[in-house]
Design a protein around this motif. Structure first.
Motif, PDB file in Angstrom:
ATOM      1  N   ALA A   1      34.284  77.884  33.250  1.00 27.08           N
ATOM      2  CA  ALA A   1      35.669  78.328  33.427  1.00 27.08           C
ATOM      3  C   ALA A   1      35.732  79.813  33.729  1.00 27.08           C
ATOM      4  CB  ALA A   1      36.483  78.002  32.178  1.00 27.08           C
ATOM      5  N   GLY A   2      34.895  80.593  33.052  1.00 29.61           N
ATOM      6  CA  GLY A   2      34.858  82.023  33.342  1.00 29.61           C
ATOM      7  C   GLY A   2      34.334  82.321  34.724  1.00 29.61           C
ATOM      8  N   ALA A   3      33.423  81.458  35.221  1.00 33.35           N
ATOM      9  CA  ALA A   3      32.874  81.653  36.566  1.00 33.35           C
ATOM     10  C   ALA A   3      33.779  81.088  37.644  1.00 33.35           C
ATOM     11  CB  ALA A   3      31.489  81.015  36.668  1.00 33.35           C
ATOM     12  N   GLY A   4      34.819  80.337  37.262  1.00 35.26           N
ATOM     13  CA  GLY A   4      35.740  79.763  38.251  1.00 35.26           C
ATOM     14  C   GLY A   4      35.336  78.403  38.771  1.00 35.26           C
ATOM     15  N   ASP A   5      34.400  77.731  38.102  1.00 34.54           N
ATOM     16  CA  ASP A   5      33.956  76.404  38.520  1.00 34.54           C
ATOM     17  C   ASP A   5      34.830  75.373  37.807  1.00 34.54           C
ATOM     18  OD1 ASP A   5      32.677  74.141  39.354  1.00 34.54           O
ATOM     19  OD2 ASP A   5      30.666  74.767  38.729  1.00 34.54           O
ATOM     20  N   GLY A   6      35.932  74.985  38.446  1.00 39.19           N
ATOM     21  CA  GLY A   6      36.875  74.076  37.814  1.00 39.19           C
ATOM     22  C   GLY A   6      36.324  72.683  37.599  1.00 39.19           C
ATOM     23  N   ALA A   7      35.535  72.178  38.540  1.00 37.83           N
ATOM     24  CA  ALA A   7      34.986  70.820  38.420  1.00 37.83           C
ATOM     25  C   ALA A   7      34.036  70.720  37.233  1.00 37.83           C
ATOM     26  CB  ALA A   7      34.275  70.433  39.714  1.00 37.83           C
ATOM     27  N   LEU A   8      33.115  71.673  37.122  1.00 37.56           N
ATOM     28  CA  LEU A   8      32.180  71.642  36.000  1.00 37.56           C
ATOM     29  C   LEU A   8      32.911  71.869  34.680  1.00 37.56           C
ATOM     30  CD1 LEU A   8      29.291  71.442  34.997  1.00 37.56           C
ATOM     31  CD2 LEU A   8      29.028  73.908  35.429  1.00 37.56           C
ATOM     32  N   ALA A   9      33.925  72.719  34.679  1.00 35.36           N
ATOM     33  CA  ALA A   9      34.685  72.949  33.448  1.00 35.36           C
ATOM     34  C   ALA A   9      35.396  71.681  33.002  1.00 35.36           C
ATOM     35  CB  ALA A   9      35.698  74.074  33.669  1.00 35.36           C
ATOM     36  N   ARG A  10      35.983  70.938  33.961  1.00 37.71           N
ATOM     37  CA  ARG A  10      36.647  69.688  33.600  1.00 37.71           C
ATOM     38  C   ARG A  10      35.638  68.652  33.099  1.00 37.71           C
ATOM     39  NH1 ARG A  10      41.153  68.503  31.781  1.00 37.71           N
ATOM     40  NH2 ARG A  10      42.179  69.737  33.430  1.00 37.71           N
ATOM     41  N   LYS A  11      34.476  68.574  33.708  1.00 38.00           N
ATOM     42  CA  LYS A  11      33.442  67.626  33.283  1.00 38.00           C
ATOM     43  C   LYS A  11      32.979  67.932  31.874  1.00 38.00           C
ATOM     44  CE  LYS A  11      28.764  66.085  34.466  1.00 38.00           C
ATOM     45  NZ  LYS A  11      27.620  66.252  35.409  1.00 38.00           N
ATOM     46  N   LYS A  12      32.699  69.187  31.601  1.00 34.68           N
ATOM     47  CA  LYS A  12      32.235  69.560  30.271  1.00 34.68           C
ATOM     48  C   LYS A  12      33.350  69.437  29.234  1.00 34.68           C
ATOM     49  CE  LYS A  12      28.026  70.350  31.367  1.00 34.68           C
ATOM     50  NZ  LYS A  12      26.955  69.482  30.811  1.00 34.68           N
ATOM     51  N   THR A  13      34.599  69.555  29.671  1.00 36.58           N
ATOM     52  CA  THR A  13      35.711  69.362  28.739  1.00 36.58           C
ATOM     53  C   THR A  13      35.752  67.919  28.254  1.00 36.58           C
ATOM     54  OG1 THR A  13      36.993  71.082  29.847  1.00 36.58           O
ATOM     55  CG2 THR A  13      38.200  69.526  28.492  1.00 36.58           C
ATOM     56  N   LYS A  14      35.621  66.984  29.164  1.00 37.97           N
ATOM     57  CA  LYS A  14      35.613  65.570  28.778  1.00 37.97           C
ATOM     58  C   LYS A  14      34.405  65.257  27.900  1.00 37.97           C
ATOM     59  CE  LYS A  14      38.051  64.058  32.958  1.00 37.97           C
ATOM     60  NZ  LYS A  14      37.980  63.221  34.190  1.00 37.97           N
ATOM     61  N   GLU A  15      33.266  65.819  28.238  1.00 40.03           N
ATOM     62  CA  GLU A  15      32.066  65.557  27.446  1.00 40.03           C
ATOM     63  C   GLU A  15      32.204  66.131  26.041  1.00 40.03           C
ATOM     64  OE1 GLU A  15      27.266  66.578  27.630  1.00 40.03           O
ATOM     65  OE2 GLU A  15      28.549  66.858  29.409  1.00 40.03           O
ATOM     66  N   ALA A  16      32.746  67.333  25.939  1.00 34.83           N
ATOM     67  CA  ALA A  16      32.931  67.939  24.623  1.00 34.83           C
ATOM     68  C   ALA A  16      33.977  67.189  23.811  1.00 34.83           C
ATOM     69  CB  ALA A  16      33.338  69.406  24.777  1.00 34.83           C
ATOM     70  N   ALA A  17      35.029  66.676  24.469  1.00 30.21           N
ATOM     71  CA  ALA A  17      36.058  65.918  23.752  1.00 30.21           C
ATOM     72  C   ALA A  17      35.508  64.620  23.189  1.00 30.21           C
ATOM     73  CB  ALA A  17      37.232  65.640  24.683  1.00 30.21           C
ATOM     74  N   LYS A  18      34.525  63.989  23.844  1.00 29.41           N
ATOM     75  CA  LYS A  18      33.911  62.777  23.326  1.00 29.41           C
ATOM     76  C   LYS A  18      33.017  63.060  22.134  1.00 29.41           C
ATOM     77  CE  LYS A  18      33.838  60.343  27.784  1.00 29.41           C
ATOM     78  NZ  LYS A  18      32.963  59.755  28.835  1.00 29.41           N
ATOM     79  N   LEU A  19      32.367  64.204  22.141  1.00 32.83           N
ATOM     80  CA  LEU A  19      31.405  64.523  21.097  1.00 32.83           C
ATOM     81  C   LEU A  19      32.031  65.235  19.905  1.00 32.83           C
ATOM     82  CD1 LEU A  19      28.468  65.720  23.382  1.00 32.83           C
ATOM     83  CD2 LEU A  19      28.704  63.491  22.253  1.00 32.83           C
ATOM     84  N   ILE A  20      33.136  65.984  20.144  1.00 33.80           N
ATOM     85  CA  ILE A  20      33.782  66.750  19.075  1.00 33.80           C
ATOM     86  C   ILE A  20      35.260  66.408  19.075  1.00 33.80           C
ATOM     87  CG2 ILE A  20      34.145  69.039  18.081  1.00 33.80           C
ATOM     88  CD1 ILE A  20      31.894  70.085  19.777  1.00 33.80           C
ATOM     89  N   ARG A  21      35.826  66.269  17.915  1.00 36.40           N
ATOM     90  CA  ARG A  21      37.247  66.026  17.809  1.00 36.40           C
ATOM     91  C   ARG A  21      38.007  67.316  18.072  1.00 36.40           C
ATOM     92  NH1 ARG A  21      38.323  63.229  12.160  1.00 36.40           N
ATOM     93  NH2 ARG A  21      40.454  63.587  12.929  1.00 36.40           N
ATOM     94  N   SER A  22      39.091  67.197  18.851  1.00 37.50           N
ATOM     95  CA  SER A  22      39.844  68.390  19.235  1.00 37.50           C
ATOM     96  C   SER A  22      40.548  69.033  18.054  1.00 37.50           C
ATOM     97  CB  SER A  22      40.874  68.023  20.309  1.00 37.50           C
ATOM     98  OG  SER A  22      41.779  67.039  19.808  1.00 37.50           O
ATOM     99  N   ASP A  23      40.879  68.242  17.018  1.00 38.16           N
ATOM    100  CA  ASP A  23      41.527  68.835  15.847  1.00 38.16           C
ATOM    101  C   ASP A  23      40.532  69.607  14.990  1.00 38.16           C
ATOM    102  OD1 ASP A  23      40.120  66.615  15.167  1.00 38.16           O
ATOM    103  OD2 ASP A  23      41.576  65.874  13.686  1.00 38.16           O
TER     104      ASP A  23
END
Length: 533
Positions: free
Chosen positions: A95-117
């Motif tokens: 996200a800091g580098a401006g790579d929106g696709a990779l940021a969205r992919k890693k967001t979904k992966e992190a949401a599956k592995l860690i609870r957002s709350d």
């Protein structure tokens, strides 16, 4: 290190204990179930230690077997969490580098592995990914969701503030900044935006409270806080000068105490003191500000401190200011204006020319033109001075964000920034438009030198008696080479036969663009004599 020392100390103590038992012989007799067991004291001690160690080992094994399901599940949970944080870290970097696709992919992966709350950063990564993808509506929804979480509330307000700034909604941006400033006054972005909102609405008391909060939280330095307080107090005095003179006077005096060299604060304080007939204190305030930095408004107030004073009294007060700040253009201009009002044209002209020599500017030439018109009425010289004023740099004025104002204002009319106006020459005319020697006050205007006509034509006198005397020509004793008298036809006819013939000289015509001879160069050339014969 401490654990190692403790372990060594325990081993050393055990060794000393066993050595002490070995040095003291003895037996231990145990009777159990009709049998009698007799062992030495050393063997008994070793047996006791071995039994204790065996019991501890068995207890550890039983405990490990009992806790093994929890241990295994915790291992996989920790491994899953580490993978989630690794994905979250990679997504934040993307996200800091401006790579929106990779940021969205890693967001979904992190949401599956860690609870957002459990990890609020997932919400931030989702909002950043939405911004990179251009989904500003989704990002605003994420920021609004953060407002429900006390831990994420400031982050949500910051995101909504930036979105409002992007859309140009200043009211919404200041609303979010005000909420953030109420929760955390140490936030610079929230405090600055709220301060601009308060000053834009003219809420000087609220702005003063906010600056005091910034000072108490050490967000700004003490000197910067005092400068801001002085500006706000001056603005408050300026707003109350007609409706509440006493409150305006209190605010102006406090502003002058914080910044004695601030001309607007000194001017308002002195003006209010003059209205209450406290001329001495008001004059002292103006003198202090004048010594720090001369300003034309200070000179105007100081010379007109008493409305009923004569013009000569005002001239004397201007000269007093000049004594306080010698060799300064503003001092000379103040004396020149007062002398012009007193019709002391010689003093006015002298001081105006001195100001031009120290700091050539537009106002000095205009003042000199007024002096010339009032004294001589020579319109030619007046127009010449006005033309120099056009070419000269502009006078200093209050400038903020490209806006030039004759009056000081607390905030910029363009950006709303506090304390934006500065007393300086406008940038668009800092340099001289036409740089030539003509603008020097003592320089003579170059003129084209025309050839001087002889006062009397050269006359050839002939001897009427026909004698053989040679005719004599009467010429100027010494002339420059450009002032040579031409040889005429009459003079040529008067030449005797045995003399050298001289052709009639044609008068040299000057070309239209011929600049002529510089008078200075002409004076430096040695004089030459011309003789006809």
């Amino acid at each position: 290190m401490i654990r190692i020392l403790l372990f060594l100390a325990v081993v050393f103590a055990l060794g000393l204990g066993f050595a002490w038992l070995a040095d003291r012989p003895g037996e231990m007799v145990v009777t159990f179930s009709g049998y009698q067991y007799q062992v030495s004291l050393m063997v008994a001690a070793v047996a006791v230690v071995a039994v204790v160690a065996a019991v501890m080992i068995v207890w550890w094994l039983l405990k490990a077997l009992w806790n093994s399901p929890y241990t295994i599940s915790r291992y996989f949970r920790v491994r899953r969490r580490d993978r989630g944080y690794q994905a979250l870290s990679t997504g934040m970097i993307a996200a800091g580098a401006g790579d929106g696709a990779l940021a969205r992919k890693k967001t979904k992966e992190a949401a599956k592995l860690i609870r957002s709350d459990q990890e609020p950063l997932i919400q931030l990564l989702e909002a950043q990914a939405s911004l990179l993808e251009g989904d500003h509506e989704g990002a605003r929804e994420k920021f609004e969701t953060m407002l429900d979480d006390p831990e994420m509330r400031l982050l949500g307000l910051r995101g909504l503030y930036l979105e409002a700034e992007r859309l140009g909604d200043r009211n919404a941006a200041r609303h979010y900044a005000g909420r953030a400033a109420a929760m955390a006054p140490q936030l610079a972005w929230a405090a600055e935006s709220t301060l601009e909102d308060l000053t834009g609405r003219g809420d000087w008391d609220g702005a003063l409270k906010l600056v005091e909060a910034q000072k108490s939280t050490r967000q700004i330095e003490r000197d910067a806080a005092n400068r801001r307080r002085a500006v706000l107090l001056t603005a408050k005095a300026q707003a109350l000068i007609d409706s509440d003179p006493n409150a305006a006077k209190t605010a102006a005096l406090e502003a002058n105490r914080l910044r004695p060299d601030f001309a607007p604060a000194a001017g308002i304080a002195a003006k209010l003191l003059f209205r209450q007939n406290d001329v001495r204190k008001g004059a002292k305030i103006l003198e202090t500000a004048w010594k720090a930095e001369p300003h034309p408004e200070i000179a105007e107030l100081y010379t007109h401190a008493r409305p009923g004073d004569a013009v000569l009294d005002r001239l004397n007060r201007a000269k007093k200011l000049q004594e306080m700040k010698k060799n300064h253009a503003e001092s000379s201009l103040a004396v020149a204006r007062a002398a012009l009002d007193a019709q002391d044209f010689s003093t006015a002209r002298k001081e105006a020319e001195a100001a031009i020599r120290m700091d050539r500017r537009e106002g000095a030439y205009l003042l000199l033109a007024d002096i010339e018109e009032a004294e001589t009425g020579d319109q030619g010289k007046v127009r010449q001075l006005l033309s120099k004023a056009v070419r000269a740099p502009r006078d200093p004025a209050w400038v903020a964000d490209g806006v030039v104002s004759e009056r000081w204002a607390p905030v910029s009319p363009i950006t709303g920034k506090l304390d934006a106006f500065e007393w300086r020459a406008p940038m668009e005319r800092l340099g001289q438009l036409i740089d030539s020697d003509e603008d020097a006050p003592d320089a003579a205007v170059p003129t084209i030198a025309a050839p001087t006509k002889p006062e009397k034509e050269n006359v050839i006198e002939l001897n009427p008696a026909g004698s053989a005397e040679r005719p004599t020509a009467v010429a100027a004793s010494e002339t420059d080479e450009d002032d040579v008298a031409p040889v005429t036809a009459t003079a040529s006819a008067a030449v005797p036969p045995d003399g050298d013939a001289a052709e009639p000289a044609e008068e040299m015509a000057r070309l239209p663009d011929d600049p002529g001879v510089d008078p200075d160069d002409e004076d430096q050339k040695p004089p030459r004599k011309f003789r006809l014969f």
